[in-house]
Scaffold this motif. Structure first.
Motif, mmCIF file in Angstrom:
data_model
loop_
_atom_site.group_PDB
_atom_site.id
_atom_site.type_symbol
_atom_site.label_atom_id
_atom_site.label_comp_id
_atom_site.label_asym_id
_atom_site.label_seq_id
_atom_site.Cartn_x
_atom_site.Cartn_y
_atom_site.Cartn_z
ATOM 1 N N ILE A 84 0.856 -1.190 0.000
ATOM 2 C CA ILE A 84 0.000 0.000 0.000
ATOM 3 C C ILE A 84 0.893 1.241 0.000
ATOM 4 O O ILE A 84 2.010 1.213 0.514
ATOM 5 N N ALA A 85 0.398 2.301 -0.587
ATOM 6 C CA ALA A 85 1.146 3.554 -0.621
ATOM 7 C C ALA A 85 0.888 4.341 0.657
ATOM 8 O O ALA A 85 -0.196 4.238 1.249
ATOM 9 N N PRO A 86 1.849 5.134 1.127
ATOM 10 C CA PRO A 86 1.640 5.948 2.324
ATOM 11 C C PRO A 86 0.404 6.839 2.213
ATOM 12 O O PRO A 86 -0.259 7.111 3.220
ATOM 13 N N GLU A 87 0.096 7.257 0.990
ATOM 14 C CA GLU A 87 -1.059 8.125 0.780
ATOM 15 C C GLU A 87 -2.381 7.437 1.127
ATOM 16 O O GLU A 87 -3.410 8.097 1.298
ATOM 17 N N GLU A 88 -2.352 6.102 1.224
ATOM 18 C CA GLU A 88 -3.557 5.365 1.591
ATOM 19 C C GLU A 88 -3.782 5.305 3.105
ATOM 20 O O GLU A 88 -4.864 4.941 3.553
#
Length: 218
Positions: A98-102
């Motif tokens: 998962i991306a940090p933005e999630e």
């Protein structure tokens, strides 16, 4: 940088180490307003989660963490943490990273599920307020600064609510006598996010629990 299962395990190890250091502190804070076993719940839960063999699927990994808290603790805090991890697991199922933005979306989903499960509201002086503050703090923060922003938000929540009465759970029975004391759940959440910061790092904040004055316990 994406977050995969190996990074999740490493983060759990750091949180578990910090939770063990904070166990006595959290039990003392909880003892002032509750059963006095919060430190055990948090340290045992994260320690066992850090030792689990997490699958590559992030959603299934988060689900395994949730199951760990269900196994090791029947306390309300352990149940709420399990609920939060399960909510985040649903949104992450099928992903190997998962991306940090999630993260804001995942924390918000965990918060909302915990509100529904615990029948609490924002402003009741609980861990829900901490999570809400963290969501706001990291939404507009670069990935490299998210942990620092989360720690600052969680620490500020403890202090902002210290002079307010608890309105939920066993602590609510103390009413105005809970004013001046940190909420144990908020303090525990602070120690959890502090553990994400760096391996073998001591507590970053100066938030300390206080014992109730004579006659404040029922």
């Amino acid at each position: 940088m994406s977050i995969d299962s190996k990074m999740l395990t490493a983060a759990l190890e750091r949180v578990a180490a910090n939770a063990r250091k904070a166990s006595d502190e959290l039990c003392a804070a909880d003892g002032a307003l509750g059963d006095g076993d919060l430190g055990i719940t948090v340290s045992k839960g994260f320690t066992e989660a850090s030792e689990a063999a997490l699958p590559d699927d992030i959603g299934m990994a988060l689900l395994e963490i949730a199951k760990t808290f269900q196994r090791v603790s029947s306390s309300s805090y352990g149940t709420l943490l399990a609920t939060g991890f399960m909510a985040a697991a649903k949104l992450s199922k099928g992903k190997t990273a998962i991306a940090p933005e999630e993260l804001p979306t995942l924390v918000a989903a965990a918060r909302d599920a915990m509100i529904s499960r615990g029948k609490g509201q924002l402003g009741d002086k609980t861990v829900l307020d901490s999570m809400d503050a963290v969501v706001d703090a990291i939404e507009a923060t670069p990935a490299s600064d998210m942990i620092a922003a989360a720690i600052a938000a969680a620490g500020k929540t403890v202090e902002d609510y210290r002079q307010k009465p608890n309105k939920l759970g066993r602590a609510r029975m103390f009413g105005d006598r809970s004013i001046g004391l940190p909420d144990p759940g908020q303090l525990a959440f602070l120690r959890i996010v502090e553990g994400l910061h760096a391996k073998e790092r001591d507590h970053i904040s100066s938030v300390k629990p206080e014992r109730p004055t004579e006659g404040s316990r029922q």
